[in-house]
Scaffold this motif. Structure first.
Motif, short mmCIF file in Angstrom:
data_model
loop_
_atom_site.label_atom_id
_atom_site.label_comp_id
_atom_site.label_asym_id
_atom_site.label_seq_id
_atom_site.Cartn_x
_atom_site.Cartn_y
_atom_site.Cartn_z
N GLY A 13 0.86 -1.40 -0.01
CA GLY A 13 0.09 0.01 -0.16
C GLY A 13 0.77 1.22 0.03
O GLY A 13 1.81 1.39 -0.88
N HIS A 14 0.42 2.12 0.90
CA HIS A 14 1.37 3.52 0.96
C HIS A 14 2.77 3.13 1.20
O HIS A 14 3.56 4.08 0.86
CB HIS A 14 0.59 4.30 2.38
CG HIS A 14 -0.43 4.92 1.81
ND1 HIS A 14 -1.64 4.35 1.89
CD2 HIS A 14 -0.82 6.12 1.71
CE1 HIS A 14 -2.73 5.38 1.67
NE2 HIS A 14 -2.19 6.41 1.42
N ASP A 15 3.21 2.34 2.01
CA ASP A 15 4.57 2.04 2.11
C ASP A 15 5.32 1.98 0.94
O ASP A 15 6.67 2.00 0.65
CB ASP A 15 5.05 0.84 3.05
CG ASP A 15 4.55 1.02 4.48
OD1 ASP A 15 4.34 2.49 4.83
OD2 ASP A 15 4.02 0.25 5.06
N ALA A 16 4.88 1.17 -0.10
CA ALA A 16 5.23 0.89 -1.42
C ALA A 16 5.36 2.15 -2.28
O ALA A 16 6.42 2.42 -2.91
CB ALA A 16 4.46 -0.36 -2.21
N VAL A 17 4.38 3.22 -2.10
CA VAL A 17 4.52 4.29 -2.74
C VAL A 17 5.48 5.19 -2.22
O VAL A 17 6.36 6.05 -2.76
CB VAL A 17 3.11 5.20 -2.87
CG1 VAL A 17 3.03 6.44 -3.54
CG2 VAL A 17 1.92 4.41 -3.48
N LEU A 18 5.47 5.30 -0.72
CA LEU A 18 6.71 5.81 0.08
C LEU A 18 8.09 5.66 -0.30
O LEU A 18 8.97 6.25 -0.73
CB LEU A 18 6.39 5.76 1.48
CG LEU A 18 7.65 6.39 2.40
CD1 LEU A 18 7.25 7.89 2.25
CD2 LEU A 18 7.34 6.02 3.77
N MET A 19 8.48 4.30 -0.71
CA MET A 19 9.76 3.94 -1.05
C MET A 19 9.99 4.40 -2.41
O MET A 19 11.16 4.65 -2.77
CB MET A 19 9.60 2.22 -1.16
CG MET A 19 9.56 1.57 0.18
SD MET A 19 11.01 2.28 1.38
CE MET A 19 10.13 3.34 2.39
N ALA A 20 8.87 4.27 -3.14
CA ALA A 20 9.10 4.69 -4.73
C ALA A 20 9.35 6.41 -4.57
O ALA A 20 10.00 6.84 -5.38
CB ALA A 20 7.63 4.83 -5.66
N GLY A 21 8.76 7.10 -3.67
CA GLY A 21 9.15 8.54 -3.43
C GLY A 21 10.34 8.71 -2.90
O GLY A 21 11.01 9.71 -3.36
N ILE A 22 10.91 8.08 -1.97
CA ILE A 22 12.27 8.24 -1.48
C ILE A 22 13.31 7.76 -2.77
O ILE A 22 14.14 8.35 -3.10
CB ILE A 22 12.84 7.20 -0.65
CG1 ILE A 22 11.75 7.61 0.89
CG2 ILE A 22 14.09 6.95 -0.13
CD1 ILE A 22 11.70 6.69 1.91
N ASN A 23 12.99 6.90 -3.49
CA ASN A 23 13.74 6.66 -4.87
C ASN A 23 13.85 7.69 -5.64
O ASN A 23 14.85 7.99 -6.30
CB ASN A 23 13.45 5.12 -5.38
CG ASN A 23 13.84 5.12 -6.61
OD1 ASN A 23 15.08 4.68 -6.74
ND2 ASN A 23 13.08 5.15 -7.75
N GLY A 24 12.61 8.20 -5.87
CA GLY A 24 12.42 9.46 -6.85
C GLY A 24 13.75 10.56 -6.55
O GLY A 24 14.08 11.26 -7.28
N VAL A 25 13.53 10.74 -5.15
CA VAL A 25 14.21 11.93 -4.56
C VAL A 25 15.75 11.67 -4.86
O VAL A 25 16.70 12.55 -5.47
CB VAL A 25 14.14 12.12 -3.04
CG1 VAL A 25 15.07 13.21 -2.52
CG2 VAL A 25 12.83 12.74 -2.97
N ILE A 26 16.13 10.49 -4.43
CA ILE A 26 17.63 10.19 -5.00
C ILE A 26 17.85 10.13 -6.51
O ILE A 26 19.12 10.58 -6.87
CB ILE A 26 18.08 8.80 -4.30
CG1 ILE A 26 17.50 8.72 -2.56
CG2 ILE A 26 19.35 8.23 -4.72
CD1 ILE A 26 17.94 7.42 -2.02
N TYR A 27 16.80 9.53 -7.14
CA TYR A 27 17.11 9.77 -8.64
C TYR A 27 17.41 11.06 -9.00
O TYR A 27 18.17 11.43 -10.02
CB TYR A 27 15.72 9.17 -9.23
CG TYR A 27 15.71 8.75 -10.73
CD1 TYR A 27 16.86 8.87 -11.22
CD2 TYR A 27 14.38 8.66 -11.24
CE1 TYR A 27 16.83 8.63 -12.83
CE2 TYR A 27 14.58 8.13 -12.81
CZ TYR A 27 15.78 8.48 -13.42
OH TYR A 27 15.63 8.06 -14.72
#
Length: 541
Positions: A262-276
């Motif tokens: 759920g939200h945790d999966a999207v949160l991990m994607a958001g963190i990945n996006g910042v580092i990207y």
């Protein structure tokens, strides 16, 4: 779409779509992008870079609106296709436009900054998904889709105030507008600045020489510039086969498969996006120092290692796999973001000659969207069929990328666009220099370079000056290529880039009313006052 796909309200509204439906919904945008990217090469040559950006933005906004207010899956698909048409136009013409207004010493840096803006958009979209995930109801997925309309509208408005590409202006014999744009880009607004005038001469001579080569057909492009076209197309194909869209399109989906929910999966994607985003910043400073090749080669090695380890972690399926998956995906994304993210968008428009730049870039971008569609369509299906082996497949293509770049890609760092012919050695533009500029043969040869309506003056021996010999780089300067050919920029130009005439009127002035306003807005000069063409300190005395 990546965060919307796993939302409960979205799934419920569209009756829990299957993996094939999800894949088609995501990948069908690439079909529209593929079609328009093939068309925009011709469109960009006909109407200019600036207006192509404007029209592409408008199409994208309409597609975003259809998605936002979609009532059925068919309406959602139609919106995705239409948005794809806009994306294809923009992703083709924007890199061409940027390469044509950038000086050689920081052309790579500017292209990498543009790519960072791209990834900021991606990262922002993931965080919008995350925050909207807390909204109860269908607005949780309609609001992220509405953001497309807002961003597309901003781009459309921005296209009204930017200048037209000076190379397109000179290629279409709009020399008066061209010298003013070049003066603003290279000479602080002074049309008499020596650097600006030298730049005008080099570009104009390049235009005239390419014009002598004949028609700008696709068959001629492949025949004469085959290696360049292959590099332009392979760079985009390999960038997609290297697996970035497995992460970009399906990051929450990937993390959900790895154990996040759920939200945790999207949160991990958001963190990945910042580092990207952060990973795209180092190329600003090294792409014009190290060059393109070292960045692509080192990025390929790093991606092979990261993807192989991702596959191994998924194979082990141990309690720490979800956390290890996030770490490795971030490493992979960072490696891509600093290498195979920006450089494949930089290579095609800078290595292609002006006469085929728009067409060649369209083929290159069409290749991107074709493989983009392939990866987007197959990812959910292959995740079901071959599971962890999917990442080994992309690791293999990263290794192929290393080999292709090492043996086939030249270094273009710091090379002027007009000097790429010498780098590749495929130019046929060398002309003999007759002894006398007054001979009929020379006059005929010069006249063949000029279009019937060209404002460039006919051959005049008095326009050649002995002081213009060889350029500092050691290559023959434009002015000395054909003695007597007048390639000097106009001297008497008004602040809006129009030539003065005896009565003081401006050629091409638009009429009044709404039609005249729109005509002035979308004319070559941009705004109704032509403010972006107004050279500093060049107003009438």
């Amino acid at each position: 779409m990546s965060g919307i796909l796993i939302g409960d309200y979205f799934r419920a509204y569209f009756h829990d779509p299957s993996p094939v439906q999800i894949a088609t919904m995501v990948a069908i945008l690439e079909i529209g992008a593929l079609v328009s990217s093939l068309m925009v090469g011709r469109i960009g040559d006909l109407i200019g870079r600036r207006r192509t950006i404007f029209y592409g933005s408008c199409v994208f906004v309409v597609g975003g609106a259809l998605q936002t207010f979609a009532r059925t899956m068919a309406m959602m698909m139609a919106g995705r296709v239409l948005a794809g048409l806009g994306v294809g136009m923009l992703s083709t013409i924007v890199p061409v436009y940027q390469s044509e207004i950038s000086p050689p010493h920081n052309r790579g840096q500017l292209a990498c900054i543009e790519f960072t803006g791209n990834i900021i958009g991606y990262a922002t979209s993931v965080w919008v998904d995350y925050l909207c995930g807390f909204i109860e109801g269908d607005f949780s997925w309609r609001l992220p889709l509405l953001m497309q309309c807002i961003m597309g509208s901003l781009l459309a408005l921005g296209s009204l105030i930017i200048v037209e590409s000076p190379r397109w202006l000179l290629d279409n014999d709009h020399d008066e507008e061209g010298i003013v744009v070049i003066a603003n880009l290279y000479g602080g607004g002074d049309i008499h600045n020596p650097r600006a005038r030298d730049e005008f001469r080099e570009i104009k001579m390049n235009v005239l020489m390419h014009r002598q080569e004949g028609e700008r057909t696709y068959s001629e492009m492949f025949k004469r510039y085959g290696r360049r076209v292959f590099i332009a197309m392979s760079a985009q194909a390999l960038a997609q086969l290297n697996g970035i869209n497995v992460i970009s399109y399906y990051a929450p989906y990937v993390f959900e498969k790895a154990g996040w929910a759920g939200h945790d999966a999207v949160l991990m994607a958001g963190i990945n996006g910042v580092i990207y985003v952060l990973s795209t910043i180092p190329p600003w400073y090294v792409v014009d120092r190290w060059g393109r090749r070292p960045i692509l080669l080192s990025g390929a090695v790093a991606m092979v290692a990261a993807l192989s380890l991702i596959s191994y972690v998924l194979y082990l399926d141990i309690p720490s796999s979800p956390k290890l998956m996030v770490i490795l995906v971030v490493i992979y994304n960072a490696a891509f973001g600093y290498s195979w993210g920006p450089v494949p968008w930089l290579y095609p428009p800078e290595i292609l000659p002006l006469k085929i730049r728009s067409k060649g870039a369209s083929l290159s971008t069409a290749t991107n969207w074709a493989f983009n569609w392939l990866v987007g369509e197959m990812t959910p299906i292959l995740q079901e069929w071959i599971a962890w082996r999917l990442y080994l497949l992309h690791a293999f293509f990263c290794a192929v990328s290393f080999v292709v770049v090492y043996f086939l890609y030249p270094e273009t760092c710091g090379v002027r666009l007009e000097d790429m012919d010498a780098l590749f050695g495929d130019s046929t533009r060398a002309l003999g220099t007759p002894a006398s500029s007054n001979t009929p043969a020379l006059r005929a040869e010069s006249d063949a370079l000029l279009r019937p309506a060209s404002p460039v003056a006919p051959l005049d021996a008095r326009s050649w000056s002995p002081r213009r010999g060889f350029s500092p780089a050691g290559t023959t300067s434009a002015a000395a290529a054909i003695p007597g050919l007048d390639i000097n920029p106009p001297d008497d130009v008004e602040a809006d880039g129009k030539p003065r005439d005896g009565g003081g009127a401006r050629r091409g002035a638009s009429g009044g009313g709404l039609g005249g306003f729109i005509s002035r807005i979308m004319g070559r000069g941009g705004s109704s006052r032509g403010a972006q063409y107004a050279p500093i300190g060049q107003g009438e005395e």
